[in-house]
Structure formats: C-alpha cells, structure tokens
Motif scaffolding. Structure first.
Motif, PDB file in Angstrom:
ATOM      1  N   TYR A 114     -44.906 114.335  74.982  1.00 30.57           N
ATOM      2  CA  TYR A 114     -45.930 113.055  75.511  1.00 30.57           C
ATOM      3  C   TYR A 114     -47.265 114.043  75.627  1.00 30.57           C
ATOM      4  O   TYR A 114     -47.081 115.304  75.886  1.00 30.57           O
ATOM      5  N   TYR A 115     -48.369 113.357  75.400  1.00 25.24           N
ATOM      6  CA  TYR A 115     -49.476 113.876  75.582  1.00 25.24           C
ATOM      7  C   TYR A 115     -50.154 113.286  77.061  1.00 25.24           C
ATOM      8  O   TYR A 115     -50.424 112.080  77.133  1.00 25.24           O
ATOM      9  N   ASP A 171     -45.874 102.441  76.634  1.00 26.83           N
ATOM     10  CA  ASP A 171     -46.553 101.060  76.565  1.00 26.83           C
ATOM     11  C   ASP A 171     -47.991 100.839  76.151  1.00 26.83           C
ATOM     12  O   ASP A 171     -48.579 101.938  76.025  1.00 26.83           O
ATOM     13  N   ASP A 172     -48.076  99.783  75.953  1.00 28.42           N
ATOM     14  CA  ASP A 172     -49.663  99.409  75.306  1.00 28.42           C
ATOM     15  C   ASP A 172     -50.708  99.824  76.289  1.00 28.42           C
ATOM     16  O   ASP A 172     -51.869 100.083  75.822  1.00 28.42           O
ATOM     17  N   ASP A 173     -50.319  99.858  77.684  1.00 26.96           N
ATOM     18  CA  ASP A 173     -51.479 100.243  78.575  1.00 26.96           C
ATOM     19  C   ASP A 173     -51.259 101.664  78.804  1.00 26.96           C
ATOM     20  O   ASP A 173     -52.217 102.286  79.630  1.00 26.96           O
ATOM     21  N   GLY A 174     -50.747 102.416  78.018  1.00 30.91           N
ATOM     22  CA  GLY A 174     -50.617 104.137  77.954  1.00 30.91           C
ATOM     23  C   GLY A 174     -49.713 104.549  78.880  1.00 30.91           C
ATOM     24  O   GLY A 174     -49.459 105.808  79.085  1.00 30.91           O
ATOM     25  N   SER A 175     -48.894 103.738  79.892  1.00 32.75           N
ATOM     26  CA  SER A 175     -47.993 104.274  80.825  1.00 32.75           C
ATOM     27  C   SER A 175     -46.732 104.904  80.125  1.00 32.75           C
ATOM     28  O   SER A 175     -46.285 104.350  79.150  1.00 32.75           O
ATOM     29  N   ALA A 176     -46.389 105.967  80.661  1.00 31.47           N
ATOM     30  CA  ALA A 176     -45.116 106.757  79.809  1.00 31.47           C
ATOM     31  C   ALA A 176     -44.004 106.667  80.526  1.00 31.47           C
ATOM     32  O   ALA A 176     -43.758 106.760  81.863  1.00 31.47           O
ATOM     33  N   TYR A 177     -42.809 106.529  79.876  1.00 30.42           N
ATOM     34  CA  TYR A 177     -41.551 106.293  80.400  1.00 30.42           C
ATOM     35  C   TYR A 177     -40.332 107.124  79.754  1.00 30.42           C
ATOM     36  O   TYR A 177     -40.526 107.332  78.685  1.00 30.42           O
ATOM     37  N   LEU A 178     -39.629 107.652  80.567  1.00 34.01           N
ATOM     38  CA  LEU A 178     -38.158 108.281  79.903  1.00 34.01           C
ATOM     39  C   LEU A 178     -37.218 107.244  79.972  1.00 34.01           C
ATOM     40  O   LEU A 178     -36.962 106.556  80.791  1.00 34.01           O
ATOM     41  N   VAL A 179     -36.427 107.148  78.758  1.00 32.05           N
ATOM     42  CA  VAL A 179     -35.325 106.477  78.675  1.00 32.05           C
ATOM     43  C   VAL A 179     -33.996 107.383  78.789  1.00 32.05           C
ATOM     44  O   VAL A 179     -34.002 108.277  77.841  1.00 32.05           O
ATOM     45  N   PHE A 180     -32.899 107.159  79.482  1.00 31.36           N
ATOM     46  CA  PHE A 180     -32.000 108.090  79.663  1.00 31.36           C
ATOM     47  C   PHE A 180     -30.694 107.337  79.924  1.00 31.36           C
ATOM     48  O   PHE A 180     -30.778 106.622  80.532  1.00 31.36           O
ATOM     49  N   GLU A 181     -29.615 107.912  79.201  1.00 31.19           N
ATOM     50  CA  GLU A 181     -28.171 107.312  79.533  1.00 31.19           C
ATOM     51  C   GLU A 181     -27.497 108.241  80.477  1.00 31.19           C
ATOM     52  O   GLU A 181     -27.380 109.504  80.592  1.00 31.19           O
ATOM     53  N   ILE A 190     -34.750 103.097  82.468  1.00 28.09           N
ATOM     54  CA  ILE A 190     -35.943 103.144  81.980  1.00 28.09           C
ATOM     55  C   ILE A 190     -36.748 103.572  83.384  1.00 28.09           C
ATOM     56  O   ILE A 190     -36.836 103.104  84.355  1.00 28.09           O
ATOM     57  N   ALA A 191     -37.387 104.797  83.120  1.00 26.41           N
ATOM     58  CA  ALA A 191     -38.072 105.405  84.521  1.00 26.41           C
ATOM     59  C   ALA A 191     -39.389 105.743  83.985  1.00 26.41           C
ATOM     60  O   ALA A 191     -39.684 106.606  83.044  1.00 26.41           O
ATOM     61  N   LYS A 192     -40.371 105.566  85.100  1.00 26.45           N
ATOM     62  CA  LYS A 192     -41.639 105.997  84.677  1.00 26.45           C
ATOM     63  C   LYS A 192     -41.946 107.196  85.307  1.00 26.45           C
ATOM     64  O   LYS A 192     -41.444 107.780  86.206  1.00 26.45           O
ATOM     65  N   SER A 194     -44.056 110.743  86.264  1.00 34.54           N
ATOM     66  CA  SER A 194     -45.182 110.938  87.193  1.00 34.54           C
ATOM     67  C   SER A 194     -46.435 111.236  86.686  1.00 34.54           C
ATOM     68  O   SER A 194     -46.738 111.268  85.404  1.00 34.54           O
ATOM     69  N   ASP A 195     -47.444 111.382  87.440  1.00 35.75           N
ATOM     70  CA  ASP A 195     -48.901 111.491  86.881  1.00 35.75           C
ATOM     71  C   ASP A 195     -48.914 112.663  85.890  1.00 35.75           C
ATOM     72  O   ASP A 195     -49.761 112.460  84.701  1.00 35.75           O
ATOM     73  N   ASP A 196     -48.537 113.671  86.132  1.00 33.14           N
ATOM     74  CA  ASP A 196     -48.561 114.850  85.345  1.00 33.14           C
ATOM     75  C   ASP A 196     -47.482 115.091  84.252  1.00 33.14           C
ATOM     76  O   ASP A 196     -47.300 116.050  83.663  1.00 33.14           O
ATOM     77  N   TYR A 197     -46.507 113.919  84.288  1.00 36.37           N
ATOM     78  CA  TYR A 197     -45.463 113.741  83.312  1.00 36.37           C
ATOM     79  C   TYR A 197     -44.334 114.913  83.475  1.00 36.37           C
ATOM     80  O   TYR A 197     -43.418 114.987  82.517  1.00 36.37           O
ATOM     81  N   LEU A 198     -44.397 115.655  84.523  1.00 32.81           N
ATOM     82  CA  LEU A 198     -43.375 116.956  84.600  1.00 32.81           C
ATOM     83  C   LEU A 198     -42.198 116.625  85.498  1.00 32.81           C
ATOM     84  O   LEU A 198     -41.273 117.194  85.464  1.00 32.81           O
ATOM     85  N   THR A 199     -42.056 115.061  85.954  1.00 28.20           N
ATOM     86  CA  THR A 199     -40.835 114.775  86.361  1.00 28.20           C
ATOM     87  C   THR A 199     -40.878 113.286  86.392  1.00 28.20           C
ATOM     88  O   THR A 199     -41.763 112.671  85.858  1.00 28.20           O
ATOM     89  N   VAL A 200     -39.932 112.619  86.903  1.00 27.04           N
ATOM     90  CA  VAL A 200     -39.426 111.072  86.914  1.00 27.04           C
ATOM     91  C   VAL A 200     -40.034 110.607  88.123  1.00 27.04           C
ATOM     92  O   VAL A 200     -39.601 111.201  89.175  1.00 27.04           O
ATOM     93  N   GLU A 201     -41.111 109.435  88.210  1.00 24.37           N
ATOM     94  CA  GLU A 201     -41.516 109.126  89.500  1.00 24.37           C
ATOM     95  C   GLU A 201     -40.621 108.159  89.964  1.00 24.37           C
ATOM     96  O   GLU A 201     -40.246 108.096  91.347  1.00 24.37           O
ATOM     97  N   LYS A 202     -40.134 107.105  89.161  1.00 22.62           N
ATOM     98  CA  LYS A 202     -39.280 106.054  90.060  1.00 22.62           C
ATOM     99  C   LYS A 202     -38.559 105.325  88.906  1.00 22.62           C
ATOM    100  O   LYS A 202     -39.050 105.323  87.661  1.00 22.62           O
TER     101      LYS A 202
END
Length: 330
Positions: A114-115, A171-181, A190-192, A194-202
């Motif tokens: 992710y960028y 997503d189209d609005d630029g929000s980044a998600y991690l999908v994990f089994e 499907i987890a959003k 964090s702002d710095d992308y270094l962890t999962v927020e919620k």
C-alpha cells in the motif's frame, strides 16, 4: 570438416536461443491465461499470490518470487511495473531473512503493498508463518520507494485473530483495508488499516464463510467479495457474495464458474478495476499453483462478467486490454 560442422551447429543453437529470448521479451498486446508470462528480460513473472497498486499511470505488481534458484533459507518478493497490465518490467527482487526466528521452512506468502499518502511510505503486508502454520500472523515491512529495500517492522495477529491468507482492498475513496482469513472463527475479516497503515484499526466486516484468497471490488456502488475453499494448493470452486456496504449484510455465496472446472484450476488473489474513457473492466487475478514446481506456477487473468449483483468468470482464452478506453476484447 567435422569440427566446422560442429561449430556451425553451436552457432545456430546460440542464434536460436538469442532469437527465442528476443521474441519472448518483445512487447505483447495479448494476455494468455495460464501461459508463461515473460517480463522484459524474457523470464516468467515471479509474483505469485500477488497484489497490484497504481501510482499515476503505472501499475506495480508484487508477489511471491519463487524462482528455482532461490536460497532455501530466504524469502523473496518480486516487484514489477507496467503501464498496460500486459507488459511487465522487472524492478526488484526484495529479500527477507527469517525475521522472528521461525526456523527452517518459514513462510512468507501473499505480499501486498500500500502507498500511504500521509507518511509517503510504502507499506507491505505479508502472511508470516512457521512451517507448521501455527504462527498465523501478518508481517509488516516499510520502504521509502516502491521498489526500494523494504525493512521488516514487526508482526502481529490483526484484532487478536489468527491470520493466514491475506488480500488487499483500496476503496474508491482511497480507504485501505486488509482482508484476512481466520481459521478458528471460520470466516474472513475485512479490516480498516490505521492512518499510518502500520496496523489494523477496526473490523469493518466479518464474513462467516470458511474461505481464503479473499478479493474485493466496488463496482457501480455494489461490493463483490470472492473467496476459495480451504483446500490448500488444490483448486476448488471459488465463490462470490455481494453487499451494498462493506459492513454488510452479505448475500449467500454462489459459484463464479462451473463448479466442475474448479475455477479453471485457479485460486483468487485480487480483482483489478480498470476505469477507462469508454467503460470499466474488472479483471480476475488468479493463481494456478504447481506445488512441486512453484517457479512454474501460472496466472489466470480474465475480464469478469459483472453487474447487477452477478459476477462470473468466463472460460479462459487469450484477450486484449485497452488501458485507455477500459475495453477488453477477445
């Protein structure tokens, strides 16, 4: 005379090899699902279980670099770039040594990059595991350049859950998600990020279906989620569900191809949405794994038939993509 003929034979063989390499490295206008996919050097692309990001007009493909001559104690991620999703330039082989003393045979699978526009960092997620697949964590690495030296930061279990196969979704609005089994919960998250992308927020959504290889696309205001059954390297009928929101509720899962084809011997890894001047094409990215010869594993990319809550994967055949108009043709 015998020596002259022998030298001529050697010369002809050398010329044939040179010509074959030249042809394989020439610019292509066609994608061949399940075929050898040569990069600019004429080598089969090594980006298995991969993910793609777009920066400006350039696409970057990251995946497992499983060349035959890899050192067994190291793990590699291949990085390639393209302006048309058909011709790929080899950029870098990113090398990782065992980051957390996982021992011989440790696992690095399905890398996704992710960028982050805020931090101007490239953040790589990966499935990190030991040989017994008991560690079940995500690893995170960071680089200042898209094809730079990614430095391992840490690993964790997202939201405290086991994590094996991972996918990425922006997503189209630029929000980044991690999908994990997560095997114990018999479903995937499907987890959003964090702002710095270094962890999962919620948690954004938990889809209670025992599936892996999660891939998501937002098409005309509807979300489509694909997954494959838990059969290891063996292909199976991949399925799709839909929702008007990432939060759900999600529909029942249905097959994306005739079940007897086992998704044409492939497993989902991502869906790419190509929005052109005339239309939008959604591409299914799948892997055709060869467990005993991983370096020869192939890629099944096909434009999906999608719309009005339905999604299907057509029978694979050569096709072309017009990146400017967004049109796919056979």
């Amino acid at each position: 005379m015998e020596a002259i003929n022998k030298n001529k034979g050697v010369l002809m063989l050398a010329l044939l090899c040179w010509f074959s390499g030249l042809v394989s490295a020439q610019k292509r206008d066609t994608i061949y699902p399940g075929g050898i996919w040569p990069d600019n050097n004429g080598n089969h692309v090594q980006a298995h279980g991969g993910g793609i990001i777009k920066l400006g007009k350039t696409y970057y493909w990251f995946g497992e670099y499983r060349a035959k001559d890899n050192e067994p104690h190291l793990r590699y991620v291949g990085c390639y770039s393209s302006n048309d999703l058909t011709n790929w330039k080899f950029r870098k082989k990113i090398i990782f040594s065992d980051p957390e003393n996982l021992g011989s045979g440790w696992v690095l699978e399905r890398p996704k990059v992710y960028y982050n526009k805020k931090t101007k960092k490239f953040v790589m997620y990966m499935h990190l595991d030991d040989r017994a697949y008991k560690y079940a964590r995500v690893g995170v690495a960071v680089s200042d350049k898209v094809d730079g030296d990614y430095k391992f930061v840490n690993s964790f279990r997202p939201l405290g859950k086991e994590s094996r196969d991972i996918g990425q979704f922006i997503d189209d609005d630029g929000s980044a998600y991690l999908v994990f089994e997560s095997r114990p919960t018999k479903g995937f998250y499907i987890a959003k990020l964090s702002d710095d992308y270094l962890t999962v927020e919620k948690v954004t959504s938990f889809i209670q279906a025992p599936l892996e290889g999660g891939a998501i696309v937002n098409y005309k205001g509807l979300y489509y989620a694909i997954g494959s059954a838990l059969t290891g390297w063996k292909p199976n009928p991949n399925k799709v569900a839909t929702s008007k929101s990432l939060e759900g509720p999600w529909s029942e899962f249905v097959d994306i191809a005739p079940p007897q084809t086992n998704t044409y011997q492939s497993q989902s890894t991502m869906m790419i949405k190509v929005a052109g001047k005339k239309t939008t094409t959604v591409i299914y990215m799948g892997d055709q794994w060869k467990p005993s010869t991983q370096w020869d594993s192939r890629y099944l990319w096909m434009p999906l038939e999608i719309g009005d809550g339905k999604l299907s994967l057509p029978e694979p055949r050569p096709w072309k993509l017009n990146i400017k108009t967004g049109e796919a043709s056979f």
